[in-house]
Write a protein that holds these residues in place. Structure first.
Motif, PDB file in Angstrom:
ATOM      1  N   PHE A  18       0.931  -1.189   0.010  1.00 46.74           N
ATOM      2  CA  PHE A  18      -0.038  -0.004   0.048  1.00 46.74           C
ATOM      3  C   PHE A  18       0.602   1.270   0.101  1.00 46.74           C
ATOM      4  CE2 PHE A  18      -2.715  -3.175   2.307  1.00 46.74           C
ATOM      5  CZ  PHE A  18      -3.735  -3.134   1.217  1.00 46.74           C
ATOM      6  N   ALA A  19       0.507   2.251  -0.641  1.00 49.80           N
ATOM      7  CA  ALA A  19       1.238   3.441  -0.669  1.00 49.80           C
ATOM      8  C   ALA A  19       0.980   4.195   0.576  1.00 49.80           C
ATOM      9  CB  ALA A  19       0.515   4.365  -1.892  1.00 49.80           C
ATOM     10  N   ALA A  20       2.124   4.910   1.026  1.00 48.76           N
ATOM     11  CA  ALA A  20       2.075   5.434   2.371  1.00 48.76           C
ATOM     12  C   ALA A  20       2.342   7.013   2.110  1.00 48.76           C
ATOM     13  CB  ALA A  20       3.401   5.114   3.247  1.00 48.76           C
ATOM     14  N   ARG A  21       1.823   7.971   2.913  1.00 47.42           N
ATOM     15  CA  ARG A  21       1.928   9.264   2.866  1.00 47.42           C
ATOM     16  C   ARG A  21       2.136   9.989   4.045  1.00 47.42           C
ATOM     17  NH1 ARG A  21      -3.175  12.224   3.748  1.00 47.42           N
ATOM     18  NH2 ARG A  21      -4.613  10.619   4.141  1.00 47.42           N
ATOM     19  N   ASP A  22       2.818  11.101   3.885  1.00 46.65           N
ATOM     20  CA  ASP A  22       3.306  11.722   5.141  1.00 46.65           C
ATOM     21  C   ASP A  22       2.404  12.771   5.762  1.00 46.65           C
ATOM     22  OD1 ASP A  22       4.877  13.220   7.108  1.00 46.65           O
ATOM     23  OD2 ASP A  22       6.751  13.147   6.078  1.00 46.65           O
ATOM     24  N   VAL A  23       2.027  12.430   7.080  1.00 48.14           N
ATOM     25  CA  VAL A  23       0.852  13.409   7.532  1.00 48.14           C
ATOM     26  C   VAL A  23       1.347  13.843   8.895  1.00 48.14           C
ATOM     27  CG1 VAL A  23      -1.503  13.455   8.603  1.00 48.14           C
ATOM     28  CG2 VAL A  23      -1.127  11.970   6.335  1.00 48.14           C
ATOM     29  N   GLY A  24       1.870  15.287   8.971  1.00 53.24           N
ATOM     30  CA  GLY A  24       2.188  15.511  10.109  1.00 53.24           C
ATOM     31  C   GLY A  24       3.414  15.021  10.679  1.00 53.24           C
ATOM     32  N   GLY A  25       4.586  14.520   9.719  1.00 54.06           N
ATOM     33  CA  GLY A  25       5.758  13.748   9.998  1.00 54.06           C
ATOM     34  C   GLY A  25       5.433  12.414  10.272  1.00 54.06           C
ATOM     35  N   ARG A  26       4.485  11.674   9.979  1.00 49.99           N
ATOM     36  CA  ARG A  26       4.343  10.131  10.306  1.00 49.99           C
ATOM     37  C   ARG A  26       3.661   9.593   9.062  1.00 49.99           C
ATOM     38  NH1 ARG A  26       1.486   8.530  15.782  1.00 49.99           N
ATOM     39  NH2 ARG A  26       2.789   6.529  15.234  1.00 49.99           N
ATOM     40  N   ALA A  27       4.303   8.811   8.658  1.00 54.09           N
ATOM     41  CA  ALA A  27       3.251   8.093   7.203  1.00 54.09           C
ATOM     42  C   ALA A  27       2.396   7.157   7.811  1.00 54.09           C
ATOM     43  CB  ALA A  27       4.533   6.980   6.809  1.00 54.09           C
ATOM     44  N   THR A  28       1.227   7.428   6.855  1.00 56.57           N
ATOM     45  CA  THR A  28      -0.013   6.830   7.296  1.00 56.57           C
ATOM     46  C   THR A  28      -0.319   5.967   5.761  1.00 56.57           C
ATOM     47  OG1 THR A  28      -1.240   8.398   6.189  1.00 56.57           O
ATOM     48  CG2 THR A  28      -1.095   8.488   8.365  1.00 56.57           C
ATOM     49  N   ILE A  29      -1.082   4.786   6.136  1.00 54.52           N
ATOM     50  CA  ILE A  29      -1.246   3.836   4.999  1.00 54.52           C
ATOM     51  C   ILE A  29      -2.693   4.571   4.273  1.00 54.52           C
ATOM     52  CG2 ILE A  29      -1.816   1.656   4.410  1.00 54.52           C
ATOM     53  CD1 ILE A  29      -0.148   0.746   6.465  1.00 54.52           C
ATOM     54  N   MET A  47     -13.740  -2.658  17.344  1.00 55.88           N
ATOM     55  CA  MET A  47     -12.740  -2.003  16.495  1.00 55.88           C
ATOM     56  C   MET A  47     -12.857  -2.690  15.192  1.00 55.88           C
ATOM     57  SD  MET A  47      -9.667  -1.684  19.339  1.00 55.88           S
ATOM     58  CE  MET A  47      -9.586  -3.283  19.778  1.00 55.88           C
ATOM     59  N   ALA A  48     -12.369  -2.095  14.168  1.00 55.44           N
ATOM     60  CA  ALA A  48     -12.409  -2.506  13.074  1.00 55.44           C
ATOM     61  C   ALA A  48     -11.527  -1.821  11.825  1.00 55.44           C
ATOM     62  CB  ALA A  48     -13.936  -2.373  12.061  1.00 55.44           C
ATOM     63  N   THR A  49     -10.944  -2.584  11.046  1.00 53.44           N
ATOM     64  CA  THR A  49     -10.109  -2.029   9.883  1.00 53.44           C
ATOM     65  C   THR A  49     -10.799  -1.970   8.916  1.00 53.44           C
ATOM     66  OG1 THR A  49      -7.992  -2.714  11.051  1.00 53.44           O
ATOM     67  CG2 THR A  49      -7.745  -2.123   8.557  1.00 53.44           C
ATOM     68  N   VAL A  50     -11.033  -0.892   8.083  1.00 52.86           N
ATOM     69  CA  VAL A  50     -11.906  -0.653   6.806  1.00 52.86           C
ATOM     70  C   VAL A  50     -11.367  -0.014   5.815  1.00 52.86           C
ATOM     71  CG1 VAL A  50     -14.217   0.265   6.256  1.00 52.86           C
ATOM     72  CG2 VAL A  50     -13.806  -0.371   8.672  1.00 52.86           C
ATOM     73  N   ALA A  51     -11.469  -0.585   4.453  1.00 59.00           N
ATOM     74  CA  ALA A  51     -11.089   0.236   3.603  1.00 59.00           C
ATOM     75  C   ALA A  51     -11.469   1.687   3.197  1.00 59.00           C
ATOM     76  CB  ALA A  51     -11.387  -0.633   1.997  1.00 59.00           C
ATOM     77  N   ARG A  52     -10.449   2.474   3.188  1.00 61.66           N
ATOM     78  CA  ARG A  52     -10.822   3.916   3.055  1.00 61.66           C
ATOM     79  C   ARG A  52     -12.204   4.309   2.144  1.00 61.66           C
ATOM     80  NH1 ARG A  52      -8.287   8.572   4.108  1.00 61.66           N
ATOM     81  NH2 ARG A  52      -6.385   7.627   4.980  1.00 61.66           N
ATOM     82  N   GLU A  53     -12.296   3.785   0.954  1.00 59.08           N
ATOM     83  CA  GLU A  53     -13.411   3.920   0.068  1.00 59.08           C
ATOM     84  C   GLU A  53     -14.712   3.591   0.754  1.00 59.08           C
ATOM     85  OE1 GLU A  53     -12.048   0.141  -1.487  1.00 59.08           O
ATOM     86  OE2 GLU A  53     -10.905   2.057  -0.632  1.00 59.08           O
ATOM     87  N   ALA A  54     -14.733   2.856   1.823  1.00 61.69           N
ATOM     88  CA  ALA A  54     -16.261   2.292   2.385  1.00 61.69           C
ATOM     89  C   ALA A  54     -16.378   2.969   3.691  1.00 61.69           C
ATOM     90  CB  ALA A  54     -15.997   0.607   2.525  1.00 61.69           C
ATOM     91  N   VAL A  55     -15.350   3.730   4.492  1.00 59.74           N
ATOM     92  CA  VAL A  55     -15.629   4.082   5.671  1.00 59.74           C
ATOM     93  C   VAL A  55     -16.932   4.966   5.872  1.00 59.74           C
ATOM     94  CG1 VAL A  55     -14.598   5.620   7.503  1.00 59.74           C
ATOM     95  CG2 VAL A  55     -13.306   4.001   6.352  1.00 59.74           C
ATOM     96  N   ALA A  56     -17.083   5.935   4.958  1.00 62.09           N
ATOM     97  CA  ALA A  56     -18.408   6.745   4.775  1.00 62.09           C
ATOM     98  C   ALA A  56     -19.421   6.018   4.973  1.00 62.09           C
ATOM     99  CB  ALA A  56     -18.346   7.664   3.784  1.00 62.09           C
ATOM    100  N   PHE A  83      -9.596   6.612  12.870  1.00 60.83           N
ATOM    101  CA  PHE A  83      -8.187   6.608  12.923  1.00 60.83           C
ATOM    102  C   PHE A  83      -7.293   6.407  11.742  1.00 60.83           C
ATOM    103  CE2 PHE A  83      -9.525   5.675  17.310  1.00 60.83           C
ATOM    104  CZ  PHE A  83      -8.941   6.750  18.146  1.00 60.83           C
ATOM    105  N   PRO A  84      -6.281   7.265  11.275  1.00 60.04           N
ATOM    106  CA  PRO A  84      -5.400   6.757  10.480  1.00 60.04           C
ATOM    107  C   PRO A  84      -4.754   5.700  10.683  1.00 60.04           C
ATOM    108  CG  PRO A  84      -4.445   8.703  11.305  1.00 60.04           C
ATOM    109  CD  PRO A  84      -5.738   8.455  12.019  1.00 60.04           C
ATOM    110  N   VAL A  85      -4.228   4.906   9.801  1.00 57.60           N
ATOM    111  CA  VAL A  85      -3.193   3.527  10.004  1.00 57.60           C
ATOM    112  C   VAL A  85      -1.725   4.038   9.625  1.00 57.60           C
ATOM    113  CG1 VAL A  85      -2.844   1.134   9.491  1.00 57.60           C
ATOM    114  CG2 VAL A  85      -5.208   1.834   9.578  1.00 57.60           C
ATOM    115  N   TYR A  86      -1.134   3.625  10.839  1.00 51.99           N
ATOM    116  CA  TYR A  86       0.447   4.182  10.672  1.00 51.99           C
ATOM    117  C   TYR A  86       1.204   2.882  10.136  1.00 51.99           C
ATOM    118  CZ  TYR A  86      -0.939   8.636  12.804  1.00 51.99           C
ATOM    119  OH  TYR A  86      -1.503   9.527  13.035  1.00 51.99           O
TER     120      TYR A  86
END
Length: 113
Positions: free
Chosen positions: A11-22, A69-78, A98-101
């Motif tokens: 998965f691509a990671a991006r930097d958010v506030g100095g921390r990489a998120t998935i 608690m659950a881990t959900v694909a970003r496009e389905a969260v809404a 929450f973002p996933v680091y």
């Protein structure tokens, strides 16, 4: 092992506030009154974009109830959050996103291997 930068488990990671998120997934933490927890779990279990579900009965002190608690694909969260709101979860509990680091997960086959 640190997953601070770059691709994580494909998965691509991006930097958010100095921390990489998935970008692919988000974590939900739901405080659910006990009487709603079975319906909360049904909503999560019926959504194909939900990768993991954990229920901690009685774990919430304020408000009183369960933590789901659950881990959900970003496009389905809404859509998942909308269904939880329709159940009335925010009236008696809470829904946090929450973002996933970091996330490492191995698929399990039907034979358990």
């Amino acid at each position: 092992m640190s997953h601070a930068r770059g691709a994580i488990s494909g998965f691509a990671a991006r930097d958010v506030g100095g921390r990489a998120t998935i970008d692919a997934v988000l974590d939900l933490r739901i405080t659910s009154p006990g009487h709603l927890t079975p319906e909360v779990v049904d909503v999560l279990a019926s959504a194909p974009a939900v990768a993991e579900i954990a229920v901690l009965p009685g774990a919430s002190v304020r408000p009183d109830g369960d933590v789901v608690m659950a881990t959900v694909a970003r496009e389905a969260v809404a859509g998942v959050v909308d269904a939880l709101v329709d159940l009335g979860v925010p009236k008696e509990g809470a829904i946090r996103v929450f973002p996933v680091y970091s996330w490492d997960s191995w698929p399990v086959t039907t034979d358990g291997s």
